[in-house]
Design a protein around this motif. Structure first.
Motif, PDB file in Angstrom:
ATOM      1  N   GLY A  14      58.344 110.316  35.052  1.00 31.69           N
ATOM      2  CA  GLY A  14      58.803 109.475  34.588  1.00 31.69           C
ATOM      3  C   GLY A  14      58.933 108.551  36.711  1.00 31.69           C
ATOM      4  O   GLY A  14      58.751 108.606  36.653  1.00 31.69           O
ATOM      5  N   ASP A  15      60.174 107.620  36.342  1.00 26.67           N
ATOM      6  CA  ASP A  15      60.005 106.457  37.276  1.00 26.67           C
ATOM      7  C   ASP A  15      60.787 106.757  37.950  1.00 26.67           C
ATOM      8  O   ASP A  15      61.340 105.688  39.271  1.00 26.67           O
ATOM      9  CB  ASP A  15      60.912 104.913  36.306  1.00 26.67           C
ATOM     10  CG  ASP A  15      61.914 105.516  35.914  1.00 26.67           C
ATOM     11  OD1 ASP A  15      62.562 106.383  35.472  1.00 26.67           O
ATOM     12  OD2 ASP A  15      62.173 104.103  34.800  1.00 26.67           O
ATOM     13  N   ASP A  16      61.353 107.798  37.749  1.00 27.11           N
ATOM     14  CA  ASP A  16      62.768 108.260  39.417  1.00 27.11           C
ATOM     15  C   ASP A  16      62.132 109.221  39.974  1.00 27.11           C
ATOM     16  O   ASP A  16      62.114 110.119  39.803  1.00 27.11           O
ATOM     17  CB  ASP A  16      64.117 108.748  39.009  1.00 27.11           C
ATOM     18  CG  ASP A  16      65.442 109.370  39.789  1.00 27.11           C
ATOM     19  OD1 ASP A  16      64.492 108.989  40.977  1.00 27.11           O
ATOM     20  OD2 ASP A  16      66.076 109.589  39.643  1.00 27.11           O
ATOM     21  N   LEU A  17      61.259 108.410  41.160  1.00 29.31           N
ATOM     22  CA  LEU A  17      60.137 109.122  41.711  1.00 29.31           C
ATOM     23  C   LEU A  17      61.105 110.698  42.759  1.00 29.31           C
ATOM     24  O   LEU A  17      60.577 110.768  42.695  1.00 29.31           O
ATOM     25  CB  LEU A  17      59.531 107.884  42.550  1.00 29.31           C
ATOM     26  CG  LEU A  17      58.707 107.127  42.071  1.00 29.31           C
ATOM     27  CD1 LEU A  17      57.651 105.894  42.122  1.00 29.31           C
ATOM     28  CD2 LEU A  17      57.676 107.546  40.645  1.00 29.31           C
ATOM     29  N   VAL A  18      62.210 109.840  43.790  1.00 29.16           N
ATOM     30  CA  VAL A  18      63.149 110.335  44.168  1.00 29.16           C
ATOM     31  C   VAL A  18      63.393 111.796  43.599  1.00 29.16           C
ATOM     32  O   VAL A  18      62.876 113.083  44.171  1.00 29.16           O
ATOM     33  CB  VAL A  18      64.230 109.784  44.790  1.00 29.16           C
ATOM     34  CG1 VAL A  18      64.918 110.816  45.666  1.00 29.16           C
ATOM     35  CG2 VAL A  18      63.590 108.545  45.350  1.00 29.16           C
ATOM     36  N   ASP A 107      53.862 109.214  38.318  1.00 34.04           N
ATOM     37  CA  ASP A 107      54.601 108.344  38.078  1.00 34.04           C
ATOM     38  C   ASP A 107      54.865 107.289  37.168  1.00 34.04           C
ATOM     39  O   ASP A 107      53.999 106.508  36.840  1.00 34.04           O
ATOM     40  CB  ASP A 107      54.961 107.203  39.492  1.00 34.04           C
ATOM     41  CG  ASP A 107      54.453 107.923  40.792  1.00 34.04           C
ATOM     42  OD1 ASP A 107      54.701 108.936  40.869  1.00 34.04           O
ATOM     43  OD2 ASP A 107      53.719 107.632  42.061  1.00 34.04           O
ATOM     44  N   GLY A 108      55.955 107.288  35.976  1.00 38.66           N
ATOM     45  CA  GLY A 108      56.383 106.703  35.579  1.00 38.66           C
ATOM     46  C   GLY A 108      55.514 107.572  33.811  1.00 38.66           C
ATOM     47  O   GLY A 108      56.048 109.170  34.244  1.00 38.66           O
ATOM     48  N   GLU A 128      61.132 115.858  32.121  1.00 37.59           N
ATOM     49  CA  GLU A 128      60.719 113.896  32.736  1.00 37.59           C
ATOM     50  C   GLU A 128      62.319 113.298  33.355  1.00 37.59           C
ATOM     51  O   GLU A 128      63.464 114.171  33.658  1.00 37.59           O
ATOM     52  CB  GLU A 128      61.153 113.043  31.216  1.00 37.59           C
ATOM     53  CG  GLU A 128      61.405 112.034  31.497  1.00 37.59           C
ATOM     54  CD  GLU A 128      61.155 110.902  30.040  1.00 37.59           C
ATOM     55  OE1 GLU A 128      61.419 109.925  30.306  1.00 37.59           O
ATOM     56  OE2 GLU A 128      61.177 111.834  29.228  1.00 37.59           O
ATOM     57  N   TYR A 129      61.976 112.512  34.453  1.00 40.20           N
ATOM     58  CA  TYR A 129      62.870 112.228  35.603  1.00 40.20           C
ATOM     59  C   TYR A 129      63.000 110.817  35.787  1.00 40.20           C
ATOM     60  O   TYR A 129      62.594 109.629  36.006  1.00 40.20           O
ATOM     61  CB  TYR A 129      62.381 112.380  36.544  1.00 40.20           C
ATOM     62  CG  TYR A 129      62.567 114.751  37.390  1.00 40.20           C
ATOM     63  CD1 TYR A 129      64.502 114.763  36.681  1.00 40.20           C
ATOM     64  CD2 TYR A 129      61.442 114.850  36.751  1.00 40.20           C
ATOM     65  CE1 TYR A 129      63.842 116.433  37.652  1.00 40.20           C
ATOM     66  CE2 TYR A 129      61.586 116.387  36.603  1.00 40.20           C
ATOM     67  CZ  TYR A 129      62.903 116.981  37.273  1.00 40.20           C
ATOM     68  OH  TYR A 129      63.177 118.433  37.032  1.00 40.20           O
ATOM     69  N   SER A 130      63.848 110.112  34.915  1.00 40.28           N
ATOM     70  CA  SER A 130      64.393 109.219  34.903  1.00 40.28           C
ATOM     71  C   SER A 130      65.259 108.548  35.674  1.00 40.28           C
ATOM     72  O   SER A 130      66.356 108.840  35.646  1.00 40.28           O
ATOM     73  CB  SER A 130      64.412 108.266  33.449  1.00 40.28           C
ATOM     74  OG  SER A 130      62.793 109.421  32.262  1.00 40.28           O
ATOM     75  N   LEU A 131      65.206 106.613  35.645  1.00 37.08           N
ATOM     76  CA  LEU A 131      66.096 106.500  36.770  1.00 37.08           C
ATOM     77  C   LEU A 131      67.466 106.056  35.420  1.00 37.08           C
ATOM     78  O   LEU A 131      67.534 106.129  34.295  1.00 37.08           O
ATOM     79  CB  LEU A 131      65.375 104.799  37.306  1.00 37.08           C
ATOM     80  CG  LEU A 131      64.780 105.080  38.355  1.00 37.08           C
ATOM     81  CD1 LEU A 131      64.519 104.160  38.272  1.00 37.08           C
ATOM     82  CD2 LEU A 131      65.666 105.136  39.208  1.00 37.08           C
TER      83      LEU A 131
END
Length: 328
Positions: A14-18, A107-108, A128-131
Motif C-alpha cells: 500500500g501507499d501508507d508506508l508509515v 510500497d504501492g 493493505e495499508y492505504s493513505l
C-alpha cells in the motif's frame, strides 16, 4: 487456488508506508514474543536463490529466522514465462517451518494479474495499508480523541475539517501521533477546543499557512510581513501555500458570484464542498471580509507572480504583492 493464510508469512502493501512499517515491526516483535533474532533485510535487491538461502539457512546460535523482502524485484511487472527458480522459491515459502518468519513489504499496490502475486496472496496473510482520504481525516481524528476520553467541541470540529482537508497525505499513525499530543495538552480537560488545536497543529505540516491566511483576510499588514518568511520558506512550500491561498480566494469569488446570481444555499454549499454548518459560517465570514472584485484581483496577481517567477522575469517580491493586497 486455496488460500493458506500462513501465520509466519505476511505480504504487506500500500501507499501508507508509515503504517506498513509499523505493522512490520509489530509482527516481528509479536511473533518472537519480544525476543526477535537479527532481521535479514533485502531492500529492493536480491535474487530467488538469495531469498531461499536466507529462509533455509539457520544461525549457529538459534533456529529462529526473520527475513524481510522490501520491494523485491520480482514484484514488478514481468513476463509469465515459466521460471523454475520462482517455483522453487514459492515452494520454500509454502513449507516454511514455524521458527521462520517472512515479511514481504511492497510500497504501492501489487499487480494482481501476475502469477507470482496471485500465489503469494494465496499463501501469505496479506494486508493493505492505504493513505486516508483527507475528507475522512477529521472524522477519524475525532473518533481517536473520543476513544481517549476527549470530546471535540463544535467550532474545533469545523477547524479540523478545514485544516485536514487541505493536507495532501494523511495516514492513521500520523493522526494518532497528533491525537496523543492533543490529549497530553488537554490534561484534565474533557473538551478539545479550537484554541487548543491551533496551539497543537501550527508547526506541523506547515500549518502556519492557516494563521497567515486569517491575518491576510483581516488585512493585518504588519503580521503578514512578519510571517511571510516563516510561511514561504522554500520553492516547494511557496508553491503549495500559494496554491492554498488561490483555492481560498477562488472559493470566495465563487461564493460571491453564486450569491449575486441568487443561487440557493444548498447548491452553493455543494459546489464549494461545504459539509458542516461551521464551515458554512466560516465561508460567510471570509466572504464578508473580501469582495468579489478584490478576490478576483488577488487571484490574477498570484497567477502573474507565479508565471513571471517561472520565466525568471519577476520584479516584484512576494512580500510586495501581499502588502499591496493589505493596503488595496
Amino acid at each position: 487456488m486455496k488460500k493458506l493464510n500462513k501465520s509466519n508469512c505476511f505480504f504487506l502493501y500500500g501507499d501508507d508506508l508509515v503504517s506498513a512499517n509499523i505493522r512490520k515491526n509489530r509482527i516481528i516483535d509479536s511473533y518472537f514474543h519480544g525476543k526477535a533474532p537479527e532481521v535479514t533485510l533485502f531492500d529492493g535487491s536480491g535474487t530467488f536463490e538469495a531469498y531461499q538461502n536466507a529462509l533455509e539457512g539457520q544461525s549457529l546460535f538459534t533456529a529462529e529466522t526473520a527475513v524481510v523482502l522490501h520491494n523485491p524485484p520480482f514484484l514488478k511487472r514481468r513476463s509469465e514465462k515459466e521460471d523454475h527458480r520462482e517455483e522453487s522459491f514459492l515452494e520454500t515459502v509454502k513449507d516454511l517451518s514455524p521458527d521462520i518468519l517472512l515479511i514481504i513489504l511492497l510500497d504501492g499496490k501489487p499487480d494482481k494479474r501476475t502469477k507470482i502475486i496471485k500465489t503469494l496472496l494465496s499463501i501469505c496473510t496479506s494486508e493493505e495499508y492505504s493513505l486516508m482520504n483527507p475528507r475522512d481525516a477529521a472524522g477519524t481524528m475525532i473518533r481517536m480523541l473520543a476513544d481517549a476520553g476527549k470530546r471535540v467541541d463544535y467550532e474545533a470540529r469545523g477547524y479540523l475539517e478545514t485544516v485536514l482537508s487541505s493536507w495532501e497525505q494523511i495516514s492513521a499513525p500520523l493522526l494518532q501521533t497528533e491525537c496523543d499530543k492533543i490529549v497530553l495538552m488537554c490534561g484534565n480537560q474533557d473538551t478539545v477546543s479550537r484554541k487548543l488545536l491551533e496551539a497543537a497543529l501550527p508547526d506541523y505540516m506547515n500549518q502556519g499557512i492557516f494563521r497567515f491566511t486569517d491575518a491576510l483576510l483581516d488585512e493585518k499588514a504588519s503580521v503578514v510581513l512578519e510571517s511571510t518568511d516563516r510561511v514561504f520558506t522554500d520553492i516547494s512550500t511557496t508553491i503549495k501555500n500559494l496554491g492554498f491561498l488561490s483555492s481560498k480566494f477562488r472559493k470566495i469569488k465563487i461564493f460571491h458570484e453564486m450569491k449575486r446570481n441568487r443561487r440557493p444555499e444548498g447548491e452553493i454549499r455543494q459546489v464549494l464542498g461545504i459539509r458542516s454548518s461551521w464551515m458554512w459560517r466560516n465561508m460567510q465570514n471570509e466572504a464578508a471580509k473580501v469582495g468579489e472584485k478584490k478576490a478576483e484581483w488577488f487571484l490574477l496577481q498570484i497567477f502573474n507572480y507565479q508565471m513571471k517567477t517561472r520565466q525568471g522575469s519577476s520584479e516584484m517580491e512576494l512580500k510586495d504583492l501581499l502588502l499591496t493586497y493589505c493596503m488595496k
